[in-house]
Design a protein around this motif. Structure first.
Motif, short mmCIF file in Angstrom:
data_model
loop_
_atom_site.label_atom_id
_atom_site.label_comp_id
_atom_site.label_asym_id
_atom_site.label_seq_id
_atom_site.Cartn_x
_atom_site.Cartn_y
_atom_site.Cartn_z
N PHE A 34 26.53 59.23 -1.06
CA PHE A 34 26.17 59.51 -2.45
C PHE A 34 27.28 59.04 -3.39
O PHE A 34 28.45 58.95 -2.99
CB PHE A 34 25.91 61.01 -2.63
N LYS A 35 26.90 58.77 -4.63
CA LYS A 35 27.86 58.25 -5.60
C LYS A 35 28.95 59.27 -5.93
O LYS A 35 30.11 58.93 -6.12
CB LYS A 35 27.12 57.84 -6.88
N GLU A 78 21.50 62.69 -8.16
CA GLU A 78 21.09 61.63 -7.22
C GLU A 78 20.28 62.26 -6.08
O GLU A 78 20.78 63.12 -5.35
CB GLU A 78 22.31 60.90 -6.66
N ARG A 134 15.98 52.74 3.61
CA ARG A 134 16.52 54.06 3.29
C ARG A 134 15.41 54.83 2.59
O ARG A 134 14.74 54.28 1.71
CB ARG A 134 17.73 53.93 2.37
N VAL A 136 14.21 58.06 0.13
CA VAL A 136 14.68 58.95 -0.94
C VAL A 136 13.57 59.95 -1.25
O VAL A 136 12.41 59.55 -1.46
CB VAL A 136 15.00 58.13 -2.21
N GLY A 164 26.13 49.19 1.05
CA GLY A 164 25.28 50.06 0.25
C GLY A 164 23.93 49.43 -0.03
O GLY A 164 23.62 48.34 0.46
N LYS A 167 20.39 49.65 -5.36
CA LYS A 167 20.10 50.66 -6.38
C LYS A 167 20.15 52.06 -5.81
O LYS A 167 19.85 52.29 -4.65
CB LYS A 167 18.73 50.39 -6.99
N ARG A 168 20.56 52.99 -6.70
CA ARG A 168 20.56 54.42 -6.41
C ARG A 168 19.50 55.07 -7.27
O ARG A 168 19.22 54.61 -8.37
CB ARG A 168 21.92 55.02 -6.76
N GLN A 181 24.03 49.99 -8.19
CA GLN A 181 25.15 50.64 -7.46
C GLN A 181 26.48 50.11 -7.94
O GLN A 181 27.27 50.30 -8.56
CB GLN A 181 25.04 50.44 -5.97
#
Ligand code: F6R
Ligand code: ZN
Length: 181
Positions: A34-35, A78, A134, A136, A164, A167-168, A181
């Motif tokens: 996580f950021k 996030e 991934r 989400v 990574g 995008k988050r 990101q």
């Protein structure tokens, strides 16, 4: 293998007599994806997601199948997500079927292509060979999905840890926000 017989796994028996591998990922195991970090989550260390794998050998010819339960929540906005990976045998695809909740599958290639596709009940997502993936959870309930892929595929988490995803995904005032990101 040759000595296997057809069998049924009842995923509603999870926790009762489930025979396969059970993988549990808690916040402190994966907080680096996580950021930002959240001291409350560090202290409480909740389960972010868990995976129940079918009792299948990881060898060519077999199909691994599993159920993932990705819990709802955010780290400072996030959304909770999986580590994400390429398959070690890169030329292997995967199919996801959404069962409950709502999420996004972030997909990207080593060439830099990026796609986000929706997962949820009645939605089948096809992840082609060579695409990292991934998941989400963008809903307020557990996101549950079924997945099946060639059992010898293997998981390369390292490349994703280094590079990574492009995008988050954050909770926004009216919906979700894609953040570079
Ligand atoms: C298997 C697969 C998924 C994930 C699971 C957990 O190849 O793509 O079903 O293994 O959702 O995510 P990771 O493995 O990224 O921690
Ligand atoms: Zn996969």
């Amino acid at each position: 293998g040759k000595d296997m017989k057809p069998f049924v796994v009842n995923f509603s028996d999870i926790g009762i007599d489930f025979k396969g591998n059970h993988i549990v990922r808690k916040y402190n195991d994966i907080k680096h994806i996580f950021k930002t970090t959240d001291p409350t989550l560090e202290r409480e260390n909740p389960v972010i997601y868990e995976v129940f794998e079918g009792p299948i050998q990881e060898k060519e010819g077999e199909l691994m199948f599993l159920i993932t339960i990705l819990y709802p929540g955010t780290v400072n906005g996030e959304f909770f997500m999986t580590k994400g990976h390429y398959h070690t045998v890169e030329n292997t695809a995967e199919v996801y079927l959404g069962l409950r909740g709502k999420g996004l599958i972030l997909c990207q290639t080593k060439k830099g292509e990026f796609e986000a596709v929706e997962i949820g009940p009645n939605k089948v997502v096809y992840i082609p060979p060579f695409w990292a993936h991934r998941t989400v959870n963008i809903s307020d309930e557990p996101l549950i999905f079924f997945a099946v892929y060639p059992a010898h595929a293997g998981h390369d988490y390292e490349t994703v840890e280094k590079e990574g995803f492009k995008k988050r995904i954050f909770r926004g005032d009216n919906g979700i926000l894609f953040v570079e990101q």
